[in-house]
Design a protein around this motif. Sequence first.
Motif, mmCIF file in Angstrom:
data_model
loop_
_atom_site.group_PDB
_atom_site.id
_atom_site.type_symbol
_atom_site.label_atom_id
_atom_site.label_comp_id
_atom_site.label_asym_id
_atom_site.label_seq_id
_atom_site.Cartn_x
_atom_site.Cartn_y
_atom_site.Cartn_z
ATOM 1 N N ARG A 118 -16.480 3.685 -59.711
ATOM 2 C CA ARG A 118 -15.075 3.670 -60.106
ATOM 3 C C ARG A 118 -14.399 2.471 -59.442
ATOM 4 N N LEU A 119 -13.316 1.989 -60.058
ATOM 5 C CA LEU A 119 -12.673 0.776 -59.556
ATOM 6 C C LEU A 119 -11.167 0.961 -59.422
ATOM 7 N N VAL A 120 -10.650 0.543 -58.259
ATOM 8 C CA VAL A 120 -9.207 0.457 -58.026
ATOM 9 C C VAL A 120 -8.903 -1.005 -57.749
ATOM 10 N N VAL A 150 -14.112 -2.546 -66.948
ATOM 11 C CA VAL A 150 -14.023 -1.135 -66.539
ATOM 12 C C VAL A 150 -12.725 -0.564 -67.110
ATOM 13 N N PRO A 151 -12.738 -0.084 -68.352
ATOM 14 C CA PRO A 151 -11.514 0.424 -68.983
ATOM 15 C C PRO A 151 -10.846 1.565 -68.215
ATOM 16 N N GLU A 152 -11.616 2.296 -67.413
ATOM 17 C CA GLU A 152 -11.052 3.432 -66.670
ATOM 18 C C GLU A 152 -10.495 3.009 -65.314
ATOM 19 N N ALA A 153 -10.522 1.725 -65.015
ATOM 20 C CA ALA A 153 -10.045 1.250 -63.710
ATOM 21 C C ALA A 153 -8.572 1.586 -63.514
ATOM 22 N N VAL A 154 -8.196 1.834 -62.268
ATOM 23 C CA VAL A 154 -6.796 2.059 -61.909
ATOM 24 C C VAL A 154 -6.263 0.768 -61.317
ATOM 25 N N ILE A 155 -5.154 0.284 -61.857
ATOM 26 C CA ILE A 155 -4.528 -0.941 -61.362
ATOM 27 C C ILE A 155 -3.247 -0.585 -60.619
#
Length: 326
Positions: A118-120, A150-155
């Motif tokens: 997962r990516l933040v 990563v379309p599910e990344a939180v920015i």
Amino acid sequence: MAANPASNLDTLVTVFGGSGFVGRNVVRALAKRDYRIRVAVRRPELAGHLQPLGRVGQIHTVQANLRYPDSVASALRDSHVAINLVGILTEGGAQTFNAVQAEGAATVAKAAAAADARLVHVSAIGADAESASSYARAKAAGEAAVLAAVPEAVIMRPSVVFGPEDQFTNRFAGLARMSPFLPLIGGGETKMQPVYVGDVASAVADAVDGKAQAGATYELGGPEVLSFREILKIILDITDRDRALLPLPFGLAKLQAAVLQFAPGPLKLTPDQVELLRHDNVVSEAAKAAGLTLQGLGITPDSLEAVAPQYLWRFRPSGQFQRKNA
């Protein structure tokens, strides 16, 4: 990626840029929540100050440079979550806005996708592909690259971040110590929403906890919208300095910045920074309506006036023992 963790103790979080101002606060927040933390930095030997933030063996530093994809992939091996905090305020040598905040962000995102982590991604309010500011354009390009990989990344997009080691309030407090006036670039009317670094770190940690919406962009601002003039007045009041506030038109400020970009310390000012000050830096109404804010995460933000006296006292004429406004 390793098997799905049963608890935070089993979760490995790799933090790119974890030794910087925002980074060390994020590492502290993650450590308090019992995550295992791998801090990826260009100079691991200079990141020893992070070790006391967690238990023995909880925080481990490794070498990685966003301009070298192999080092990024190695840093993410077996990670469950990646956090990208890498950013620069001024360019120098190979460290350009595009190399670090656009191409670098893309490298981290691609490596996270390959590792199934997962990516933040921490960006900034004001990121805009059409901006006249190279900084803002690079931030926007970085966001686009992150979501493409990563379309599910939180920015996370913070406004101006303040705290003990910031390069904003400390900079102007330092300037007030040596100059009889402070420049009000553009007349000082630009609006900002200063956000405490501890609140930004909590928001990032919440995203790691899974409390943030996947694929969403959060805008992080403090409890007050303040003009540049109001912020400088707060800094002068806290430091007990009586300084004139001198209006400086954007055009003249940009001409001066052409020279001051080579100046040291608090005197440094770049044309790109002047360009950024042409636009307000506040949380949008759309983000508020969607709950994509600190408050939406259940975080009550601290104000500049409540926190800044805890560290700006050192800029008073007689330090912390001075009786303010005596």
